[in-house]
Design a protein around this motif. Structure first.
Motif, PDB file in Angstrom:
ATOM      1  N   PRO A  41       0.804  -1.221   0.000  1.00  6.15           N
ATOM      2  CA  PRO A  41       0.000   0.000   0.000  1.00  6.15           C
ATOM      3  C   PRO A  41       0.841   1.278   0.000  1.00  6.15           C
ATOM      4  CG  PRO A  41      -0.148  -1.112   2.120  1.00  6.15           C
ATOM      5  CD  PRO A  41       0.616  -2.020   1.212  1.00  6.15           C
ATOM      6  N   GLU A  42       2.043   1.227   0.553  1.00  7.39           N
ATOM      7  CA  GLU A  42       2.936   2.390   0.585  1.00  7.39           C
ATOM      8  C   GLU A  42       4.290   2.013   0.019  1.00  7.39           C
ATOM      9  OE1 GLU A  42       3.189   4.872   4.090  1.00  7.39           O
ATOM     10  OE2 GLU A  42       1.327   3.982   4.845  1.00  7.39           O
ATOM     11  N   ILE A  43       4.856   2.930  -0.774  1.00  6.23           N
ATOM     12  CA  ILE A  43       6.187   2.704  -1.356  1.00  6.23           C
ATOM     13  C   ILE A  43       7.026   3.952  -1.108  1.00  6.23           C
ATOM     14  CG2 ILE A  43       7.502   2.350  -3.472  1.00  6.23           C
ATOM     15  CD1 ILE A  43       5.043   0.895  -4.601  1.00  6.23           C
ATOM     16  N   ASN A  44       8.223   3.755  -0.597  1.00  7.56           N
ATOM     17  CA  ASN A  44       9.213   4.812  -0.436  1.00  7.56           C
ATOM     18  C   ASN A  44      10.439   4.405  -1.238  1.00  7.56           C
ATOM     19  OD1 ASN A  44       8.361   6.887   1.671  1.00  7.56           O
ATOM     20  ND2 ASN A  44       7.842   4.948   2.670  1.00  7.56           N
ATOM     21  N   LYS A  45      10.883   5.295  -2.124  1.00  8.25           N
ATOM     22  CA  LYS A  45      12.111   5.054  -2.888  1.00  8.25           C
ATOM     23  C   LYS A  45      12.988   6.289  -2.769  1.00  8.25           C
ATOM     24  CE  LYS A  45      10.258   1.700  -6.030  1.00  8.25           C
ATOM     25  NZ  LYS A  45      10.640   0.937  -7.173  1.00  8.25           N
ATOM     26  N   TYR A  46      14.292   6.044  -2.678  1.00  4.21           N
ATOM     27  CA  TYR A  46      15.239   7.128  -2.481  1.00  4.21           C
ATOM     28  C   TYR A  46      16.345   7.077  -3.527  1.00  4.21           C
ATOM     29  CZ  TYR A  46      13.051   7.323   2.126  1.00  4.21           C
ATOM     30  OH  TYR A  46      12.143   7.415   3.147  1.00  4.21           O
ATOM     31  N   GLY A  47      16.896   8.245  -3.815  1.00  2.71           N
ATOM     32  CA  GLY A  47      18.032   8.343  -4.715  1.00  2.71           C
ATOM     33  C   GLY A  47      18.939   9.474  -4.270  1.00  2.71           C
ATOM     34  N   LYS A  48      20.200   9.369  -4.609  1.00  5.33           N
ATOM     35  CA  LYS A  48      21.150  10.445  -4.323  1.00  5.33           C
ATOM     36  C   LYS A  48      22.270  10.379  -5.332  1.00  5.33           C
ATOM     37  CE  LYS A  48      24.017   8.090  -0.884  1.00  5.33           C
ATOM     38  NZ  LYS A  48      24.618   8.193   0.447  1.00  5.33           N
ATOM     39  N   GLY A  49      23.030  11.460  -5.401  1.00  5.65           N
ATOM     40  CA  GLY A  49      24.141  11.509  -6.337  1.00  5.65           C
ATOM     41  C   GLY A  49      24.608  12.932  -6.529  1.00  5.65           C
ATOM     42  N   LYS A  50      25.086  13.213  -7.738  1.00  6.27           N
ATOM     43  CA  LYS A  50      25.627  14.535  -8.069  1.00  6.27           C
ATOM     44  C   LYS A  50      24.827  15.131  -9.221  1.00  6.27           C
ATOM     45  CE  LYS A  50      30.341  13.502  -6.595  1.00  6.27           C
ATOM     46  NZ  LYS A  50      30.031  13.741  -5.239  1.00  6.27           N
ATOM     47  N   TRP A  51      24.812  16.464  -9.274  1.00 14.28           N
ATOM     48  CA  TRP A  51      24.161  17.160 -10.374  1.00 14.28           C
ATOM     49  C   TRP A  51      25.086  18.255 -10.880  1.00 14.28           C
ATOM     50  CZ3 TRP A  51      22.953  22.405 -10.155  1.00 14.28           C
ATOM     51  CH2 TRP A  51      23.008  23.003  -8.893  1.00 14.28           C
ATOM     52  N   SER A  52      24.931  18.583 -12.154  1.00 14.96           N
ATOM     53  CA  SER A  52      25.684  19.690 -12.743  1.00 14.96           C
ATOM     54  C   SER A  52      24.764  20.411 -13.714  1.00 14.96           C
ATOM     55  CB  SER A  52      26.943  19.187 -13.449  1.00 14.96           C
ATOM     56  OG  SER A  52      26.591  18.328 -14.507  1.00 14.96           O
ATOM     57  N   ALA A  53      25.029  21.690 -13.902  1.00 15.95           N
ATOM     58  CA  ALA A  53      24.172  22.507 -14.758  1.00 15.95           C
ATOM     59  C   ALA A  53      24.987  23.123 -15.878  1.00 15.95           C
ATOM     60  CB  ALA A  53      23.496  23.596 -13.942  1.00 15.95           C
ATOM     61  N   LYS A  54      24.382  23.154 -17.042  1.00 13.34           N
ATOM     62  CA  LYS A  54      24.952  23.851 -18.197  1.00 13.34           C
ATOM     63  C   LYS A  54      23.785  24.493 -18.916  1.00 13.34           C
ATOM     64  CE  LYS A  54      27.937  23.366 -22.177  1.00 13.34           C
ATOM     65  NZ  LYS A  54      28.716  22.454 -23.000  1.00 13.34           N
ATOM     66  N   GLU A  67      21.253  -0.114   0.131  1.00 15.07           N
ATOM     67  CA  GLU A  67      19.951  -0.684   0.480  1.00 15.07           C
ATOM     68  C   GLU A  67      18.852   0.370   0.521  1.00 15.07           C
ATOM     69  OE1 GLU A  67      20.253  -2.902   4.087  1.00 15.07           O
ATOM     70  OE2 GLU A  67      21.822  -4.200   3.304  1.00 15.07           O
ATOM     71  N   LYS A  68      19.164   1.566   1.010  1.00 12.09           N
ATOM     72  CA  LYS A  68      18.154   2.624   1.101  1.00 12.09           C
ATOM     73  C   LYS A  68      18.029   3.393  -0.214  1.00 12.09           C
ATOM     74  CE  LYS A  68      16.761   6.750   3.621  1.00 12.09           C
ATOM     75  NZ  LYS A  68      17.043   7.672   4.715  1.00 12.09           N
ATOM     76  N   TYR A  69      19.141   3.830  -0.758  1.00  8.89           N
ATOM     77  CA  TYR A  69      19.162   4.641  -1.985  1.00  8.89           C
ATOM     78  C   TYR A  69      19.291   3.711  -3.190  1.00  8.89           C
ATOM     79  CZ  TYR A  69      19.802   8.472   1.260  1.00  8.89           C
ATOM     80  OH  TYR A  69      19.623   9.372   2.275  1.00  8.89           O
ATOM     81  N   THR A  70      18.157   3.312  -3.735  1.00 10.57           N
ATOM     82  CA  THR A  70      18.147   2.305  -4.792  1.00 10.57           C
ATOM     83  C   THR A  70      17.948   2.890  -6.184  1.00 10.57           C
ATOM     84  OG1 THR A  70      15.779   1.963  -4.476  1.00 10.57           O
ATOM     85  CG2 THR A  70      17.271   0.513  -3.252  1.00 10.57           C
TER      86      THR A  70
END
Length: 142
Positions: A65-78, A94-97
């Protein structure tokens, strides 16, 4: 002459850093058909070029009934394009999939030359992503 050159370099440096500061901040989007079904996207672009992402969905009768998904990393802008990347060894566990490699988003804001009363919410529009459900999603800056 050295003083003029130093001042010009200083102004150029301020201009470049000010442009990247426009992108940094918190972005969110909440979709609800009714009080029973909710989908939320939360993205934080940090000044140091890192990001955190949280996806939450609650669907009555869904499995699960509930889903939590996480992500992380780097970003750059041009220009007005933001490119996301995730290092599989450092950013995915395990957390950041969620793998944000090959993800790009366009930064959309009202043009400063536009003097009309039109309201344009500052947002990121995901154009491409390895995460299928992230494509064409608008996430608004708060």
């Amino acid at each position: 002459m050295k003083l003029i050159l130093a001042v010009l370099l200083f102004i150029l440096n301020l201009t470049l850093s000010a442009q990247s500061n426009n992108f940094a901040g918190d972005y969110t989007r909440s979709l609800s058909e009714d009080t029973k079904n909710t989908t939320e996207y939360k993205l934080t672009l940090n000044q140091d070029g890192t990001f955190l992402f949280h996806y939450y969905t609650k669907i009555q009768g869904g499995i699960p009934p509930e889903i939590n998904k996480y992500g992380k990393g780097k970003w750059s802008a041009k220009n007005n394009m933001i490119t996301f990347s995730s290092n599989k060894k450092e950013d995915i566990d395990e957390k950041y999939t969620l793998d944000f490699n090959n993800s790009t988003a366009r930064f959309v804001t009202k043009n400063p030359r536009d003097k009309t009363d039109q309201i344009v919410k500052t947002r990121l529009t995901f154009l491409e992503s390895g995460i299928r459900w992230m494509q064409k999603i608008d996430i608004f800056k708060i």
